[in-house]
Scaffold this motif. Structure first.
Motif, PDB file in Angstrom:
ATOM      1  N   ALA A  76       2.513  26.611 -19.444  1.00 58.99           N
ATOM      2  CA  ALA A  76       3.971  26.490 -19.438  1.00 58.99           C
ATOM      3  C   ALA A  76       4.449  25.692 -18.224  1.00 58.99           C
ATOM      4  O   ALA A  76       5.333  24.825 -18.347  1.00 58.99           O
ATOM      5  CB  ALA A  76       4.606  27.880 -19.451  1.00 58.99           C
ATOM      6  N   LEU A  77       3.885  25.966 -17.055  1.00 57.51           N
ATOM      7  CA  LEU A  77       4.269  25.224 -15.851  1.00 57.51           C
ATOM      8  C   LEU A  77       3.868  23.752 -15.958  1.00 57.51           C
ATOM      9  O   LEU A  77       4.602  22.858 -15.530  1.00 57.51           O
ATOM     10  CB  LEU A  77       3.620  25.854 -14.622  1.00 57.51           C
ATOM     11  N   THR A  78       2.704  23.500 -16.533  1.00 56.41           N
ATOM     12  CA  THR A  78       2.264  22.114 -16.724  1.00 56.41           C
ATOM     13  C   THR A  78       3.187  21.379 -17.680  1.00 56.41           C
ATOM     14  O   THR A  78       3.542  20.212 -17.453  1.00 56.41           O
ATOM     15  CB  THR A  78       0.825  22.081 -17.269  1.00 56.41           C
ATOM     16  N   ALA A  79       3.588  22.049 -18.768  1.00 52.01           N
ATOM     17  CA  ALA A  79       4.522  21.440 -19.726  1.00 52.01           C
ATOM     18  C   ALA A  79       5.839  21.098 -19.042  1.00 52.01           C
ATOM     19  O   ALA A  79       6.430  20.030 -19.293  1.00 52.01           O
ATOM     20  CB  ALA A  79       4.749  22.391 -20.897  1.00 52.01           C
ATOM     21  N   LEU A  80       6.299  21.996 -18.171  1.00 57.09           N
ATOM     22  CA  LEU A  80       7.541  21.755 -17.442  1.00 57.09           C
ATOM     23  C   LEU A  80       7.395  20.543 -16.520  1.00 57.09           C
ATOM     24  O   LEU A  80       8.298  19.687 -16.458  1.00 57.09           O
ATOM     25  CB  LEU A  80       7.904  22.998 -16.630  1.00 57.09           C
ATOM     26  N   ILE A  81       6.276  20.454 -15.835  1.00 55.58           N
ATOM     27  CA  ILE A  81       6.032  19.319 -14.938  1.00 55.58           C
ATOM     28  C   ILE A  81       5.982  18.018 -15.735  1.00 55.58           C
ATOM     29  O   ILE A  81       6.554  16.994 -15.335  1.00 55.58           O
ATOM     30  CB  ILE A  81       4.732  19.533 -14.153  1.00 55.58           C
ATOM     31  N   ALA A  82       5.302  18.039 -16.877  1.00 57.29           N
ATOM     32  CA  ALA A  82       5.204  16.835 -17.709  1.00 57.29           C
ATOM     33  C   ALA A  82       6.586  16.384 -18.172  1.00 57.29           C
ATOM     34  O   ALA A  82       6.927  15.191 -18.100  1.00 57.29           O
ATOM     35  CB  ALA A  82       4.302  17.105 -18.915  1.00 57.29           C
ATOM     36  N   GLY A  83       7.398  17.337 -18.639  1.00 54.82           N
ATOM     37  CA  GLY A  83       8.733  17.000 -19.122  1.00 54.82           C
ATOM     38  C   GLY A  83       9.666  16.529 -18.028  1.00 54.82           C
ATOM     39  O   GLY A  83      10.361  15.519 -18.184  1.00 54.82           O
ATOM     40  N   VAL A  84       9.686  17.246 -16.915  1.00 53.22           N
ATOM     41  CA  VAL A  84      10.558  16.874 -15.800  1.00 53.22           C
ATOM     42  C   VAL A  84      10.149  15.507 -15.251  1.00 53.22           C
ATOM     43  O   VAL A  84      11.002  14.675 -14.908  1.00 53.22           O
ATOM     44  CB  VAL A  84      10.508  17.942 -14.691  1.00 53.22           C
TER      45      VAL A  84
END
Length: 309
Positions: free
Chosen positions: A72-80
């Motif tokens: 979830a944190l990785t997905a957030l980093i990718a999106g941001v």
């Protein structure tokens, strides 16, 4: 050497798809093949993976939650990163960018890599993480896309979104019924077992063939730097966050730790491209992300294995 041979075999299948689309399949649609993978082959693979194992070997909630938090944190980093660095604003594109930065090539590379390195002792951890990844990453992508495309609000609308994204999802249903069958210790007739055993292995070659057939390198010129960002997120940030969260949470089981990090370190899985085709969102860029991350993983996965082992 075995890891490199696995990756080269993957590229051979992708190359066959690329060649086939431009020769004997020229002008033909990939939709039927993609439909076969999504509705038949992948469910058979997931069901086969879970129903043969005991529930005790599958569910270690703290380890699974740690892996899910890292994803979830990785997905957030990718999106941001896509928003800040590349000014991307389309919500559906960002959802798929997050999927590309977190969803691993579990089936084709994950199973042989983890089993080859860690043996049977890590099989339960490996299968549990693969099931969690497919269920929450693919199912979560479906839920977010369906939520964005549905009009209206309220509980009735929520049920409609849930119905389309999960209750009609072959990936969710295959996982659910696999767990149910495992929990009840049900036995299947030989004819069904044999049919599933024949169907499940078709997932990887057909998905990779579709991936190769859909490759359009013109898309690389349009979003080259953004794709490089997603590859870096997938191959380095995702496994690093997974390792950090496991360490901070005090989760020290060696087999679960190594299985989680190695699976997170894998390149983007071909099922991400299947989903992009299904929803018609950046499927060319997704196919290139799969190919580029797989090529780079020849070096990156070797580094992770050398460091962790």
């Amino acid at each position: 050497m075995a890891g490199i041979e696995t990756i080269l075999s993957l590229f051979f299948l992708i190359g066959l798809g690329y060649l086939g689309k431009r020769t004997v399949m020229a002008g033909h649609s990939l939709v039927p093949l993609n439909t076969f993978v999504y509705y038949f082959a992948v469910p058979a693979l997931l069901f086969n993976s879970v129903y043969k194992l005991s529930l005790d070997s599958l569910f270690q909630p703290y380890y699974l939650l740690a892996f899910l938090l890292a994803a979830a944190l990785t997905a957030l980093i990718a999106g941001v990163g896509c928003v800040v660095l590349f000014k991307e604003r389309d919500r559906e594109v960002l959802i798929f960018r997050a999927l590309n930065g977190t969803f691993s090539n579990y089936a084709y590379m994950g199973i042989p890599l983890v089993f080859g390195l860690l043996g049977e002792a890590a099989y339960g951890a490996m299968v549990s993480i693969i099931l969690l990844g497919n269920l929450f990453q693919i199912g979560g992508t479906q839920f977010l896309i369906e939520s964005h495309r549905q009009e209206g609000k309220g509980f009735k609308q929520f049920l409609a979104i849930l119905d389309k994204s999960l209750l009609r999802s072959p990936i969710f249903l295959a996982t659910f019924f696999g767990v149910l069958v495992s929990g009840l210790s049900l036995e299947f007739p030989t004819i069904i077992v044999d049919a599933l055993d024949m169907l499940a292995p078709a997932t990887v070659p057909v998905a990779l063939f579709c991936l190769g057939a859909s490759l359009e390198f013109k898309a690389l010129q349009q979003s080259k730097i953004e794709l490089v960002w997603l590859v870096v997120v997938k191959l380095f940030i995702h496994p690093l966050l997974t390792l950090a969260i496991f360490r901070m949470a005090g989760l020290t089981d060696h087999n679960w730790l190594l299985a989680a990090v190695f699976l997170a370190a894998l390149p983007t899985g071909a099922l991400a491209h299947v989903m992009a085709l299904r929803y018609d969102v950046k499927e060319k860029e997704t196919s290139l992300t799969v190919v580029l991350s797989t090529l780079a993983s020849i070096v990156s996965v070797s580094l992770w294995v050398g460091w962790m082992m």
